[in-house]
Every structure is written in C-alpha cells, then in structure tokens.
Design an enzyme around this catalytic site. Structure first.
Site, PDB file in Angstrom:
ATOM      1  CG  HIS A  75      -3.367  -5.062 -24.533  1.00 23.40           C
ATOM      2  ND1 HIS A  75      -3.846  -3.842 -24.963  1.00 23.40           N
ATOM      3  CD2 HIS A  75      -3.791  -5.975 -25.447  1.00 23.40           C
ATOM      4  CE1 HIS A  75      -4.507  -4.003 -26.096  1.00 23.40           C
ATOM      5  NE2 HIS A  75      -4.497  -5.295 -26.409  1.00 23.40           N
ATOM      6  CB  CYS A  76      -5.768  -1.746 -20.326  1.00 20.74           C
ATOM      7  SG  CYS A  76      -4.596  -1.574 -18.970  1.00 20.74           S
TER       8      CYS A  76
END
Length: 368
Positions: free
Chosen positions: A252-253
């Site tokens: 994820h970011c």
C-alpha cells in the site's frame, strides 16, 4: 501428430477426481487468460516472445517454459506424472494445433525433457471444459467492499487517503494484495483476508499495528524526481519471503494508485515473466484506479528492458530460468536506508506507451 494424443473433457474430469496427482495439467494460454480463470490444479505454461524469437526455431526446454515451477519440473523429470494434458482456449483436436502456437512450443519441450510421460491435448480447450464442468475451474474472485460507508468516511486522516478509494484491498496473487493507507489502517479488513505482512510504500504513512504484523517501509514520494526502481529487487525479495512463509502481504501507499501499484507491477514482471503492458492490464482489471506517474512508468519500462536483456542473455548461455532470480531466503525487515539502484534512469517521457493513458491520467502529484 503422433506425439500428441487427445483427451475428452469427461476423461479429464475423472483424472482430476480420482488421480490428479498423476496428471500434469498445462494451461498454454496467456497470463491474463489463465489468471481470469483456469482448470483447478493447472500450471500456466508460457514463454516470453522475445526468447522464442531469439531461439530461431530451436526447441525450448521445460526450464524455460516452467521457469519458477521447480517442483513441477522435478516431478516431471522423475517420471511422477503418467500424463501431461495441454489445453488452450478452444483448439478442437490435435490436427488443428498450429505450428507457431504455444501448444506446439510446450509439446516440443515435453518431448525433449519428459520422456515416458504420455502427452494429450484437451479437446475443445478451456472453453469446452468450463462449459461442462465449471465446478472444476477457478474463476477470478472479487473481494467484498469494506463493511460500511462509515468505515470509509472515517478514513486515515494522518495519511490523507482520499474518500473515493475503491472498496477493499484487491488480490493480485493469492499471497499479494494491493490497497491504500485506509485499508492498512483497518485491522478487521487485514484480518479478514489473512494479511500477515504490510509493505508500506510511502515516506509518511504510519505502521498502525506494529507487533501484530510484519512491516517493511519503502520511503518514497510520488513525484517525478523519485527513484522507486532502486527498491524493486528488495521489495520483490520481501514479498517472496512472505510467500515462502505461507503468509499474505498488503502492498500500500496512500491511495493505492501510483507507488504501491508500481511495486506490484514490478513483481509481476519479474516473477511471472510478463511484459509491462500485460502486467498493467492484469492489475488494472482488479483495481481500475491504478495510475503510476510518468517517471514510475519510465522506470518500469527500463526494468522491463533489463529483464528482457537478462532473459535473452540467459537463453544464449542456455541457463535455467530466463527471468527468475533465486528466491530470497532472508527475512526482510523494515529499513529506511536507500539501496543502490541497479538501473540507470534516463527516460524521455515520449517513450511511454499511450495505451497506459487510455484508462485515466497518469498522476504526477504526491499522495497516490
């Protein structure tokens, strides 16, 4: 075609029901088609088109056709399969197999490397088998959305995740998920899909549950000056370490659009031996809002060129496994030190394939 027998769908069904361990099922379709749906237990047999061209008609080996499937290759060489069944989308019989088809490439490789194994073509291919026995096929499953709108609206304010985020995290591979900081902040979501590790591709999004999950951070911003490619190999090794421990990792970011999508694309290119356009379409079908920025797309294109060069060099040297590197046996840990990049990044924007722009703009602003 004396080397290739024929098998009807009911016969394969009996094999799968009664003696599946003796039958090697080889899906000779593209990675995208295989991923969308395949017969249970099938292995995706394919070969990079560049390697095929460089081979100039020479018979390829099963090491090249099944690079990354060491256990299958070992069982094949040991004579543990009494039958190998090949199928594509819909080829009706052995007489209509085309000389330049993947089916023929795989058949030739089996004849070279798997003596003693009877080889069959599944008549009618995947289409016919699925129409008759859908319960013996695996179709791409979609994950349910987050439990409620309120859970989305609560958001992850410290990460600035936008509220337009799609549903829940999406499955890229059985052990690899792609999502946003919002998903990473919801323990019930992580637990519901069996996440054991998180790869946080951001410089400022917190790791909410230290101690509950394994974390690794890649501290990059989403802008055209950032070199994300220097992290590709380390990220791939971390994902491999989670896979090898039978875990699942969420990459994820902040929004799950640019940085984390870039890492997932690099993983597919490296480990599944697919071109960037095929990997991009594969991920976009699962999370339609992905959009790596121009710089990241350029670095992915350069990574593709490096992988293809490695593949061709390996073919010329007759080495095993044209694109796959050795699996990492070292458990990766969280780090903030920037490794040395193996890629020289000097990319003109004009080389980006316009097809990647078709489904939405490629972002250049931070926070994606």
């Amino acid at each position: 075609m004396e080397e290739l027998g024929e098998m009807d769908c009911p016969v394969l069904k009996r094999f799968l029901k009664d003696d599946s361990g003796k039958c090697l099922l080889l899906d000779c379709r593209s990675f995208l088609a295989y991923s969308a749906g395949h017969i249970r237990g099938a292995v995706n047999a394919r070969c990079n088109t560049i390697v095929r061209r460089r081979a100039k008609g020479a018979v390829l080996s099963m090491d090249q056709i099944l690079a990354g499937d060491e256990e299958v290759r070992g069982r094949l060489r040991s004579g543990m399969y009494s039958a190998a069944v090949l199928y594509d989308e819909r080829t009706p019989d052995a007489e209509t197999v085309k000389e330049d088809s993947t089916l023929m490439v795989v058949l030739n490789a089996l004849n070279r490397d798997a003596s003693g194994t009877h080889i069959y073509l599944l008549k009618g291919g995947y289409d016919r088998f699925f129409s008759e026995y859908p319960e013996y096929c695996l179709k791409t499953k979609s994950l349910p959305p987050l439990t409620s709108q309120s859970s989305i609206d609560s958001g992850c304010s410290s990460c600035g995740t936008p509220h337009h985020d799609q549903g829940g995290p999406v499955e890229i591979l059985p052990f690899l998920y792609l999502g946003s900081a919002l998903h990473a902040s919801k323990k019930e979501v992580l637990d519901s899909i069996g996440i054991s590790a998180l790869l946080n591709v951001s410089a400022d999004c917190p790791n909410h549950f230290e101690g509950a999950y394994q974390y690794k951070c890649i501290p990059v911003e989403d802008n055209h000056k950032e070199d994300i490619s220097c992290w590709f190999l380390e990220a791939i090794e971390f994902i491999d370490s989670v896979r090898d421990s039978s875990g699942r990792v969420l990459v994820h970011c902040q929004a799950g659009i640019s940085r984390s999508a870039t890492i997932c694309l690099a993983y597919l290119m490296k480990r599944k031996r697919v071109r960037l356009d095929e990997a991009f379409e594969f991920v976009r079908r699962r999370r339609s809002i992905i959009s790596p920025n121009f710089s990241f797309m350029g670095q992915l294109l350069q990574f593709e060129s490096q992988l293809l060069a490695t593949s061709c060099a390996a073919e010329a040297a007759a080495t095993v496994s044209p694109l796959l590197g050795p699996k990492s046996s070292t458990t990766a840990t969280s780090t903030s030190a920037t490794p040395t990049s193996p890629f020289i990044f000097n990319f003109p924007v004009s080389v980006v394939n316009s097809a990647y722009l078709h489904h939405g703009p490629i972002t250049t602003s931070p926070g994606c």
